[in-house]
Motif scaffolding. Structure first.
Motif, PDB file in Angstrom:
ATOM      1  N   ARG A   1       0.962  -1.004  -0.074  1.00 15.97           N
ATOM      2  CA  ARG A   1      -0.247  -0.044  -0.059  1.00 15.97           C
ATOM      3  C   ARG A   1       0.960   1.238  -0.114  1.00 15.97           C
ATOM      4  N   GLU A   2       1.982   1.328   0.737  1.00 19.68           N
ATOM      5  CA  GLU A   2       2.751   2.533   0.908  1.00 19.68           C
ATOM      6  C   GLU A   2       3.292   2.686  -0.315  1.00 19.68           C
ATOM      7  N   PHE A   3       4.077   1.628  -0.935  1.00 14.96           N
ATOM      8  CA  PHE A   3       4.648   2.125  -2.484  1.00 14.96           C
ATOM      9  C   PHE A   3       3.617   2.238  -3.185  1.00 14.96           C
ATOM     10  N   GLN A   4       2.393   1.917  -3.376  1.00 16.54           N
ATOM     11  CA  GLN A   4       1.501   2.445  -4.245  1.00 16.54           C
ATOM     12  C   GLN A   4       0.835   3.663  -4.024  1.00 16.54           C
ATOM     13  N   GLU A   5       0.802   4.245  -2.602  1.00 16.58           N
ATOM     14  CA  GLU A   5       0.460   5.595  -2.420  1.00 16.58           C
ATOM     15  C   GLU A   5       1.570   6.383  -2.953  1.00 16.58           C
ATOM     16  N   GLU A   6       2.874   6.197  -2.147  1.00 16.49           N
ATOM     17  CA  GLU A   6       3.754   7.341  -2.288  1.00 16.49           C
ATOM     18  C   GLU A   6       4.218   7.273  -3.721  1.00 16.49           C
ATOM     19  N   ILE A   7       4.759   6.225  -4.779  1.00 19.05           N
ATOM     20  CA  ILE A   7       5.281   6.367  -5.664  1.00 19.05           C
ATOM     21  C   ILE A   7       4.483   5.703  -6.979  1.00 19.05           C
TER      22      ILE A   7
ATOM     23  N   LYS B   1      15.455   2.609 -14.182  1.00 20.46           N
ATOM     24  CA  LYS B   1      16.080   3.467 -15.183  1.00 20.46           C
ATOM     25  C   LYS B   1      15.777   5.041 -14.603  1.00 20.46           C
ATOM     26  N   LEU B   2      15.043   5.197 -13.597  1.00 23.14           N
ATOM     27  CA  LEU B   2      15.091   6.666 -12.739  1.00 23.14           C
ATOM     28  C   LEU B   2      16.264   6.963 -12.137  1.00 23.14           C
ATOM     29  N   GLU B   3      16.735   8.297 -12.083  1.00 18.62           N
ATOM     30  CA  GLU B   3      17.786   8.305 -11.217  1.00 18.62           C
ATOM     31  C   GLU B   3      16.987   9.029  -9.851  1.00 18.62           C
ATOM     32  N   SER B   4      16.064   9.504  -9.915  1.00 17.10           N
ATOM     33  CA  SER B   4      15.385   9.926  -8.658  1.00 17.10           C
ATOM     34  C   SER B   4      13.953  10.282  -8.987  1.00 17.10           C
ATOM     35  N   LEU B   5      13.216  10.398  -7.736  1.00 15.42           N
ATOM     36  CA  LEU B   5      11.883  10.809  -8.064  1.00 15.42           C
ATOM     37  C   LEU B   5      11.259  11.719  -6.802  1.00 15.42           C
ATOM     38  N   VAL B   6      10.457  12.589  -6.804  1.00 16.03           N
ATOM     39  CA  VAL B   6       9.744  13.266  -5.797  1.00 16.03           C
ATOM     40  C   VAL B   6       8.450  12.809  -5.568  1.00 16.03           C
ATOM     41  N   PHE B   7       8.260  12.593  -4.294  1.00 13.86           N
ATOM     42  CA  PHE B   7       6.941  12.263  -3.817  1.00 13.86           C
ATOM     43  C   PHE B   7       6.205  12.916  -2.374  1.00 13.86           C
TER      44      PHE B   7
END
Length: 143
Positions: free
Chosen positions: A55-61, A103-109
């Motif tokens: 759930r947390e991975f789905q909600e956050e990113i 493939k991402l370097e970073s992401l903002v959530f």
């Protein structure tokens, strides 16, 4: 962060890709220190830690997880922003279901409206050398 005198139960996911791990960046204003930890979050009443992790991975990113494997339980006593914290961490090893996350370097959530975070891939050697701080340090035993 939990309320004073409260123990927080978390489900966190260690995601590894070769020599790098996917972590969330945090900052302790009292220590003026940047730190990194595995992503995840609090376990809600009535859900399992594995369900909370997903759930947390789905909600956050907006990420689905696969190959989820329980690693162990960590009790973490710490000081954050000048306050004592106490966590029980249910730690899982997992993978992203979608290749795009590798493939991402970073992401903002956003954890909430006020709490913006950055998640990124970091080479494990940067933590092992002491250049960057991974918390809790016992995570090294699972890498």
């Amino acid at each position: 962060m939990s309320k004073p005198g409260e123990i927080r139960v978390l489900a966190l996911g260690l995601i590894r890709d070769g020599n790098r791990i996917f972590v969330s960046e945090g900052y302790d204003p009292a220590k003026q220190e940047t730190f990194y930890r595995a992503l995840g979050g609090g376990v809600d009443f009535g859900e399992t830690s594995r369900e909370a992790l997903q759930r947390e991975f789905q909600e956050e990113i907006q990420a689905e997880l696969t190959n989820i494997r329980y690693l162990g339980c960590i009790e973490n006593l710490f000081i954050f922003n000048g306050r004592q914290g106490h966590e029980i961490i249910q730690l899982y090893q997992c993978d992203f279901a979608a290749p795009k996350f590798y493939k991402l370097e970073s992401l903002v959530f956003f954890e909430s409206e006020k709490h913006k975070h950055r998640a990124l891939w970091i080479d494990i050697l940067r933590f092992q050398s002491g250049e960057l701080k991974l918390v809790p340090e016992v995570f090294f035993e699972y890498l």
